[in-house]
Design a protein around this motif. Structure first.
Motif, short mmCIF file in Angstrom:
data_model
loop_
_atom_site.label_atom_id
_atom_site.label_comp_id
_atom_site.label_asym_id
_atom_site.label_seq_id
_atom_site.Cartn_x
_atom_site.Cartn_y
_atom_site.Cartn_z
N ALA A 39 0.81 -1.22 0.00
CA ALA A 39 0.00 0.00 0.00
C ALA A 39 0.84 1.27 0.00
N ILE A 40 2.09 1.18 0.40
CA ILE A 40 2.95 2.35 0.47
C ILE A 40 3.91 2.31 -0.72
N LYS A 46 9.30 10.98 -1.61
CA LYS A 46 7.84 11.12 -1.62
C LYS A 46 7.18 9.79 -1.25
N VAL A 47 6.23 9.88 -0.34
CA VAL A 47 5.48 8.70 0.11
C VAL A 47 4.06 8.82 -0.42
N LEU A 48 3.64 7.80 -1.16
CA LEU A 48 2.29 7.76 -1.72
C LEU A 48 1.55 6.54 -1.19
N ILE A 49 0.25 6.65 -1.14
CA ILE A 49 -0.59 5.57 -0.64
C ILE A 49 -1.44 5.04 -1.77
N ASP A 50 -1.35 3.74 -2.01
CA ASP A 50 -2.23 3.07 -2.96
C ASP A 50 -3.52 2.79 -2.20
N PHE A 55 -6.92 0.00 1.88
CA PHE A 55 -8.19 -0.43 2.45
C PHE A 55 -8.27 -1.96 2.55
N ALA A 56 -7.57 -2.67 1.66
CA ALA A 56 -7.48 -4.13 1.80
C ALA A 56 -6.71 -4.48 3.08
#
Length: 65
Positions: A39-40, A46-50, A55-56
């Protein structure tokens, strides 16, 4: 294509999650299973969230409890 959000964007779109709480989960991602979920996403600093994978991961936490 996955929907990726910064921490700030994610917390603005999902007010149930606080910036501090999300950052704590990200900081401890290797011990809480968040890293394993994928998810990360990191691009340089830069840190992004899938969002779908995040949510899974939340659902897995809910089932484990």
């Amino acid at each position: 294509m996955p929907k990726l959000s910064t921490v700030k964007q994610f917390t603005e779109n999902q007010p149930a999650f606080t910036t501090g709480g999300l950052r704590a989960w990200i900081f401890n991602e290797h011990t809480n299973g968040l890293a394993k979920s994928g998810a990360i996403v990191r691009i340089g600093r830069k840190v992004l969230i899938d969002e779908a994978k995040f949510f899974a991961w939340i659902e897995l936490q809910n089932k484990a409890a």
